[in-house]
Design an enzyme around this catalytic site. Structure first.
Site, PDB file in Angstrom:
ATOM      1  N   LEU A 175       0.822  -1.208   0.000  1.00  0.00           N
ATOM      2  CA  LEU A 175       0.000   0.000   0.000  1.00  0.00           C
ATOM      3  C   LEU A 175       0.857   1.261   0.000  1.00  0.00           C
ATOM      4  O   LEU A 175       0.456   2.289  -0.553  1.00  0.00           O
ATOM      5  CB  LEU A 175      -0.942  -0.012   1.212  1.00  0.00           C
ATOM      6  N   ASP A 176       2.021   1.214   0.627  1.00  0.00           N
ATOM      7  CA  ASP A 176       2.938   2.357   0.631  1.00  0.00           C
ATOM      8  C   ASP A 176       4.121   2.022  -0.260  1.00  0.00           C
ATOM      9  O   ASP A 176       5.219   1.739   0.210  1.00  0.00           O
ATOM     10  CB  ASP A 176       3.392   2.679   2.055  1.00  0.00           C
ATOM     11  N   PHE A 177       3.890   2.051  -1.564  1.00  0.00           N
ATOM     12  CA  PHE A 177       4.905   1.639  -2.539  1.00  0.00           C
ATOM     13  C   PHE A 177       5.760   2.852  -2.898  1.00  0.00           C
ATOM     14  O   PHE A 177       5.369   3.682  -3.716  1.00  0.00           O
ATOM     15  CB  PHE A 177       4.212   1.082  -3.787  1.00  0.00           C
ATOM     16  N   GLN A 178       6.917   2.963  -2.261  1.00  0.00           N
ATOM     17  CA  GLN A 178       7.846   4.059  -2.505  1.00  0.00           C
ATOM     18  C   GLN A 178       9.260   3.486  -2.606  1.00  0.00           C
ATOM     19  O   GLN A 178       9.569   2.477  -1.964  1.00  0.00           O
ATOM     20  CB  GLN A 178       7.805   5.076  -1.359  1.00  0.00           C
ATOM     21  N   GLN A 187      11.085   2.280   0.448  1.00  0.00           N
ATOM     22  CA  GLN A 187      10.645   1.058   1.113  1.00  0.00           C
ATOM     23  C   GLN A 187      11.485  -0.156   0.734  1.00  0.00           C
ATOM     24  O   GLN A 187      11.258  -1.251   1.232  1.00  0.00           O
ATOM     25  CB  GLN A 187       9.179   0.759   0.769  1.00  0.00           C
TER      26      GLN A 187
END
Length: 246
Positions: free
Chosen positions: A24-27, A30
């Site tokens: 969900l927090d694809f950066q 990460q």
């Protein structure tokens, strides 16, 4: 290497024992490279839940610049939404910045196809992985090299010497910021690269290897700076060798 490792990771997430996992927090922050493999540093924002739906209109996948219509399955879930969300994020955060650069010219059309297909979500993760593996095979085997006249015959080989490391002319994409150090399949390919660079007068295929097993070749603008090395061979352009003293 980064893009291929990311695709292998996303392939695993799409087929994990827990089901299809979405980040969900694809950066980029990460992820981290560990021994040549991309790893996720934080799984707190990972989820196996897929969006519930009653009809196809409930399954539009929204991004800031694009939207993609998906199908609502018979069990009331948006088909492949987790996999497709991961893949498009890989496209916009990694592929667009890394794939267009540094590949041999003959392989760039294959990478452009991957870029376009993932950018339009025409490829799923299975097709994307197969496409990357095909490019890797062509790259490692040298099958991408276009047949033409052999150019290594235009070089004199000087066995038992290597170039002294130091600052020289720079090229893109060099593995060294001091000079021109490129991955090659063979001395023949290195000769073709040297011919394409006006500054290049000589080169040596080093013992260094990249993650694909390909050797690195060091390209030089002059004939000075050689040192004895029983395992090495310096290749010098014939015109250069006849015009200057070794």
């Amino acid at each position: 290497q980064i893009c291929l490792s990311l695709v292998e990771l996303l392939f695993y997430l799409a087929h994990s024992p827990l089901g299809s996992i979405v980040l969900l927090d694809f950066q980029p922050r990460q992820f981290v490279m560990v021994d040549g493999n991309l790893k996720v540093t934080d799984m707190d924002d990972a989820s196996t839940e897929e969006l519930s739906c009653k009809e196809d209109n409930d399954c539009t996948l929204h991004f800031p610049t694009k939207s993609f219509p998906l199908r609502c399955s018979g069990v009331g879930k948006c088909e492949g939404i987790n996999e497709k969300k991961n893949l498009f994020n890989a496209y916009r955060y990694f592929f667009t910045y890394l794939l267009p650069h540094s590949a041999p010219p003959a392989l760039r059309p294959f990478l452009s196809d991957i870029l376009n297909a993932t950018g339009d979500l025409r490829y799923g993760i299975n097709e994307t992985l197969k496409a990357f593996e095909k490019v890797l095979h062509l790259y490692k085997s040298g099958l991408y090299l276009q047949k033409g006249p052999l150019v290594l015959k235009d070089y004199v080989s000087l066995k038992g010497f290597r170039a002294v490391e130091g600052a020289d002319y720079k090229c893109w994409p060099s593995y060294s910021h001091l000079g021109c150090l490129l991955s090659v399949h063979s001395a023949e390919e290195a000769a073709a690269i040297c011919n394409s660079q006006s500054q290049c007068q000589s080169f040596i295929v080093t013992q260094q290897r990249t993650w694909t097993g390909r050797p690195l070749a060091s390209f030089q603008s002059g004939l000075a700076g050689f040192t004895p090395d029983a395992q090495a061979v310096v290749y010098i352009k014939r015109l250069a060798s006849s015009g200057e003293r070794l």
